[in-house]
Motif scaffolding. Sequence first.
Motif, PDB file in Angstrom:
ATOM      1  N   THR A  19      -3.182   4.869   0.968  1.00  0.00           N
ATOM      2  CA  THR A  19      -1.946   4.793   0.163  1.00  0.00           C
ATOM      3  C   THR A  19      -2.144   5.452  -1.193  1.00  0.00           C
ATOM      4  OG1 THR A  19      -2.654   2.563  -0.540  1.00  0.00           O
ATOM      5  CG2 THR A  19      -1.101   2.680   1.286  1.00  0.00           C
ATOM      6  N   PHE A  20      -2.999   6.456  -1.256  1.00  0.00           N
ATOM      7  CA  PHE A  20      -3.262   7.187  -2.494  1.00  0.00           C
ATOM      8  C   PHE A  20      -2.339   8.408  -2.494  1.00  0.00           C
ATOM      9  CE2 PHE A  20      -6.336   9.519  -5.370  1.00  0.00           C
ATOM     10  CZ  PHE A  20      -6.143   8.670  -6.449  1.00  0.00           C
ATOM     11  N   VAL A  21      -1.248   8.352  -3.268  1.00  0.00           N
ATOM     12  CA  VAL A  21      -0.201   9.364  -3.193  1.00  0.00           C
ATOM     13  C   VAL A  21      -0.055  10.085  -4.543  1.00  0.00           C
ATOM     14  CG1 VAL A  21       1.039   8.055  -1.441  1.00  0.00           C
ATOM     15  CG2 VAL A  21       1.626   7.729  -3.862  1.00  0.00           C
ATOM     16  N   TYR A  22       0.597  11.230  -4.480  1.00  0.00           N
ATOM     17  CA  TYR A  22       0.877  12.015  -5.695  1.00  0.00           C
ATOM     18  C   TYR A  22       2.359  11.882  -5.994  1.00  0.00           C
ATOM     19  CZ  TYR A  22       0.925  15.886  -8.997  1.00  0.00           C
ATOM     20  OH  TYR A  22       1.064  16.656 -10.128  1.00  0.00           O
ATOM     21  N   GLU A  23       2.696  11.295  -7.120  1.00  0.00           N
ATOM     22  CA  GLU A  23       4.086  11.190  -7.537  1.00  0.00           C
ATOM     23  C   GLU A  23       4.157  11.079  -9.055  1.00  0.00           C
ATOM     24  OE1 GLU A  23       5.786   7.785  -5.622  1.00  0.00           O
ATOM     25  OE2 GLU A  23       4.992   6.379  -7.071  1.00  0.00           O
ATOM     26  N   GLU A  24       5.247  11.554  -9.574  1.00  0.00           N
ATOM     27  CA  GLU A  24       5.471  11.544 -11.011  1.00  0.00           C
ATOM     28  C   GLU A  24       4.336  12.231 -11.756  1.00  0.00           C
ATOM     29  OE1 GLU A  24       5.899   7.348 -11.659  1.00  0.00           O
ATOM     30  OE2 GLU A  24       8.079   7.458 -11.444  1.00  0.00           O
ATOM     31  N   GLY A  25       3.813  13.303 -11.142  1.00  0.00           N
ATOM     32  CA  GLY A  25       2.764  14.087 -11.784  1.00  0.00           C
ATOM     33  C   GLY A  25       1.413  13.411 -11.839  1.00  0.00           C
ATOM     34  N   CYS A  26       1.228  12.377 -11.054  1.00  0.00           N
ATOM     35  CA  CYS A  26      -0.030  11.611 -11.120  1.00  0.00           C
ATOM     36  C   CYS A  26      -0.395  11.089  -9.740  1.00  0.00           C
ATOM     37  CB  CYS A  26       0.148  10.449 -12.107  1.00  0.00           C
ATOM     38  SG  CYS A  26      -1.282   9.378 -12.232  1.00  0.00           S
ATOM     39  N   LYS A  27      -1.729  11.050  -9.428  1.00  0.00           N
ATOM     40  CA  LYS A  27      -2.189  10.430  -8.191  1.00  0.00           C
ATOM     41  C   LYS A  27      -2.446   8.950  -8.445  1.00  0.00           C
ATOM     42  CE  LYS A  27      -4.272  14.091  -5.419  1.00  0.00           C
ATOM     43  NZ  LYS A  27      -5.506  14.522  -4.706  1.00  0.00           N
ATOM     44  N   LYS A  28      -1.849   8.111  -7.587  1.00  0.00           N
ATOM     45  CA  LYS A  28      -2.036   6.670  -7.775  1.00  0.00           C
ATOM     46  C   LYS A  28      -2.012   5.971  -6.412  1.00  0.00           C
ATOM     47  CE  LYS A  28       2.893   6.063  -8.753  1.00  0.00           C
ATOM     48  NZ  LYS A  28       3.878   5.616  -9.769  1.00  0.00           N
ATOM     49  N   CYS A  29      -2.598   4.761  -6.390  1.00  0.00           N
ATOM     50  CA  CYS A  29      -2.662   3.967  -5.154  1.00  0.00           C
ATOM     51  C   CYS A  29      -1.559   2.926  -5.160  1.00  0.00           C
ATOM     52  CB  CYS A  29      -4.027   3.282  -5.025  1.00  0.00           C
ATOM     53  SG  CYS A  29      -4.178   2.259  -3.532  1.00  0.00           S
ATOM     54  N   LEU A  30      -0.782   2.932  -4.076  1.00  0.00           N
ATOM     55  CA  LEU A  30       0.310   1.972  -3.971  1.00  0.00           C
ATOM     56  C   LEU A  30      -0.179   0.592  -3.575  1.00  0.00           C
ATOM     57  CD1 LEU A  30       2.960   4.201  -2.158  1.00  0.00           C
ATOM     58  CD2 LEU A  30       2.687   3.807  -4.610  1.00  0.00           C
ATOM     59  N   SER A  31      -1.453   0.479  -3.161  1.00  0.00           N
ATOM     60  CA  SER A  31      -1.977  -0.817  -2.749  1.00  0.00           C
ATOM     61  C   SER A  31      -2.650  -1.564  -3.894  1.00  0.00           C
ATOM     62  CB  SER A  31      -2.981  -0.639  -1.600  1.00  0.00           C
ATOM     63  OG  SER A  31      -2.354  -0.111  -0.460  1.00  0.00           O
ATOM     64  N   CYS A  32      -3.564  -0.871  -4.610  1.00  0.00           N
ATOM     65  CA  CYS A  32      -4.336  -1.574  -5.642  1.00  0.00           C
ATOM     66  C   CYS A  32      -3.990  -1.148  -7.066  1.00  0.00           C
ATOM     67  CB  CYS A  32      -5.823  -1.392  -5.400  1.00  0.00           C
ATOM     68  SG  CYS A  32      -6.424   0.296  -5.679  1.00  0.00           S
ATOM     69  N   GLY A  33      -3.198  -0.068  -7.208  1.00  0.00           N
ATOM     70  CA  GLY A  33      -2.799   0.374  -8.530  1.00  0.00           C
ATOM     71  C   GLY A  33      -3.733   1.370  -9.178  1.00  0.00           C
ATOM     72  N   PHE A  34      -4.843   1.697  -8.511  1.00  0.00           N
ATOM     73  CA  PHE A  34      -5.764   2.674  -9.088  1.00  0.00           C
ATOM     74  C   PHE A  34      -5.035   4.011  -9.285  1.00  0.00           C
ATOM     75  CE2 PHE A  34      -8.678   6.227  -8.286  1.00  0.00           C
ATOM     76  CZ  PHE A  34      -9.584   6.044  -9.315  1.00  0.00           C
ATOM     77  N   ASN A  35      -5.340   4.746 -10.411  1.00  0.00           N
ATOM     78  CA  ASN A  35      -4.707   6.042 -10.637  1.00  0.00           C
ATOM     79  C   ASN A  35      -5.689   6.979 -11.315  1.00  0.00           C
ATOM     80  OD1 ASN A  35      -4.191   6.143 -13.718  1.00  0.00           O
ATOM     81  ND2 ASN A  35      -3.441   4.103 -13.093  1.00  0.00           N
ATOM     82  N   GLU A  36      -5.368   8.242 -11.260  1.00  0.00           N
ATOM     83  CA  GLU A  36      -6.195   9.269 -11.895  1.00  0.00           C
ATOM     84  C   GLU A  36      -5.451   9.915 -13.063  1.00  0.00           C
ATOM     85  OE1 GLU A  36      -7.366  11.999  -8.861  1.00  0.00           O
ATOM     86  OE2 GLU A  36      -8.946  10.694  -8.097  1.00  0.00           O
ATOM     87  N   CYS A  37      -4.530   9.207 -13.629  1.00  0.00           N
ATOM     88  CA  CYS A  37      -3.731   9.723 -14.738  1.00  0.00           C
ATOM     89  C   CYS A  37      -4.510   9.635 -16.050  1.00  0.00           C
ATOM     90  CB  CYS A  37      -2.430   8.941 -14.871  1.00  0.00           C
ATOM     91  SG  CYS A  37      -1.413   9.015 -13.386  1.00  0.00           S
TER      92      CYS A  37
END
Length: 846
Positions: A828-846
């Motif tokens: 569930t690690f997706v790219y949206e709103e210009g940022c990669k984030k996990c929809l399950s745990c909230g982890f992001n690379e922003c």
Amino acid sequence: SIAAGEGRYGRSRAAVREVAEAFYDMMVDGYFIPNSPTLMNAGKDNGLQYSACYVLPVGDSMPEIFDSVKAAAIIHQSGGGTGFAFSRLRPKDDIVTSTGGRASGPVSFLRVFNGATEAVKQGGTRRGANMGILRVDHPDILEFIDCKLDGGITNFNISVAATEKFMDALDKGEEYDLINPRTGLVAGRLSAKEVFDRIVSAAWRTGDPGMVFIDRINASPANPTPELGQVEATNPCVTGDTLVATPGGWRRADAIQPGDIIETIEGPKPLQQVEVNFGTEVFRVDFADGGHLVVTAAHQFYVRTDRGLFLPVRLDRCRIGDEVQTFHAGVGGMAKILKIEAAGIATTYDLYEPQTDTWITEGYVSRGCGEQPLLPNEACNLGSLNVAKFARKADDGEMSIDWDEMERVVRLGVRFLDDVIEMNPYPLPQIDETVKSNRRIGLGIMGWADLLFLLGISYDGQEAIDLADRLMSFVKDKSHDQCARLAEERGPFPNWSKSIYKDVRPMRNSTVTTIAPTGTISMIAGCSSGIEPIFALAFQHRVKQPDGERVLTFVNETFEQIAREKGFFSDALMAEVAKRGSLHGIPGLPEDAGRVFKTSHDISFEWHVRHQAAFQRYTDNGVSKTINLPNDATEEDVAAAYRLAWALGCLGITVFRDGCKGEQVLNVGVKKDKALPAAGQAVIKPRPHSLAGKTYRKETPIGTAFITVNQTEENEPFEVFVQVGKGGSDTMAVAEALGRLISLTLRMPSALSPQRRLEEVISQLSRIGGAQPMGFGAGKILSLPDALARTLAEHIGQVKTEGAPPSPPKLEERRRIGDLCKECGQATFVYEEGCKKCLSCGFNEC
């Protein structure tokens, strides 16, 4: 020393010394040699035992299984070999009540035993040897048959225990029942012919499995104490409407479950096991007190003996007028048998309570008669006569057998083996107790092919079969007579009153004759092995040692001796024989030489089996005989050999096709060429230009998977593709890797068929769990590998889809599928709103 056993029965020191000298002369002269552990360990005070083979129980619990692993390791360390029956283990994926998990099945534990053997060398001299047996009606029988095809199990020979019901179904082309040993219930049905064909195919490829005819063994002298147990046989006892005593009153046998409390002769006890069999022949037994029971021939009543004791006796050994034990309301009594008559076919039940092994049926005391091992922890002490030593040349040049000298050595050999029981430092106390209760010995023969050479008799002829009958009959008569004489001198074996010999002359040993493998001791004696034909007139024996492999070259001494006497010996001939291993195709030899000096591969399998059957007729235990086949033998030849062994009354059979294993102990001739190439391709199968297949849609916890299975024109699976998520994502990479590895497995050279390989893949992938399974009940999907396994199983027909496939989740219920999150591992690690984030745990690379 072995002869010191004589002192335990009142012999003087001088008499013991005299016997010791007789034992010594008999062995030094090569007339008799005991099994290797006795030869290697006796008299050395090294604490290592003297027996060659042991039977160990394998119970259906972790403690029991690993107790057997420990016992086997101790036995191997002290120089013995072990046999195991795995039939009592519950099948793969069966419920484990204590943990709620799933059982891994007999084959998984067979691998555990194999690994333990690999780690222990027998007495520091040789690798442990094992025999593993599984009943043909066990639900995991197909996995067991194929378990050696991948080459992973190297320390076991395996055999299938074939029942009479299976062989009857095979003859009729019918199916037979598979029985879950935990519940005793029918777990499925298989075609007897298809199972037999699998056995034949695996044996043709690897030499395993052999077959043992288990019901025939139970009915033979190989089981001399049937009242103490059967050889891993299932013999359900009473019909379902039989009333069984419980603390709460009488209950029908078909309503009682494991764990229920039943009445025994020692009060209420918990029931451990219920066994059920369908289509069993039953008999009505009427008693003088007005009652009756409907039971199987194997049902055991407690029958009053002349000495007033009650001992368990099978119905088929009971007589009219026998008094059986009764038990009503805690009060014991007796009732005479008035009549026994056939009562048709019925479903039957056996209850097993381990503490007393009794249950009360309609007021009559019964004994559990089901699947209990034949005296676990038993061992047999073996020794063999070199029968070639008894050939004598008369004044006219004719050869004959010195029967008087053979009788002397037979009697001395029996005494020797009985003394081994006394002096043997058994590795476990329970083995010591069991062995001394039955005192099994196994006097056999070796040098049979050499004897035929000396007498000028061809192995593949009726004259050889007739001589086998006469010789083994003689050995049996004299050895049994000596056994009875020892009983007069020392007393019968403790279980004699419960044995098949209880109504005849007392015996010192429960079994006396066995034709055992003699590979090592026959080389020491310089004679041919057992009752085998000569494997080769010259051969190599490969011995693995810590510093590498030694290759020992042997040329048959009897052949060389006769060639010199007959005048056709030459160095050139010996060199040619050394290259070929046999006389086949060598010109310029006397006509008789080609007829008499035949090797194993010159002789058709029919004569191999006929020899085994001839010796079996006069042998208490089994006959060790390998049906050696040439490399070009077919599966049909293997099948015919197995069927002939059954028809002629053998207790079992093993075949070995030359070159079917990449590495074998004996090799024909002494040439430096490598073993014959194994059948089949040696390269990865190339992909054809086009393939047909099916694509399946499967919902998984990480999204919808599209699984494609392509097949060859022969309908064999060839390749698998798996697609989940978007290209370039980690999710798709994992899916693609799964497909590639499965495809490679299907295309690699293997003794397993593509279908069997796919079955193994399914077995490995099935039930792999993930973090977020989906679905409920039978349709629950644990992970992508689990979904893939289910789809592949559907493709090959292991599971059938019922009705419409499950509908995918509704749009609002779907989780967005992306890449694998490096924090929580979810896809569930997706790219949206210009940022990669996990929809399950909230982890992001922003």
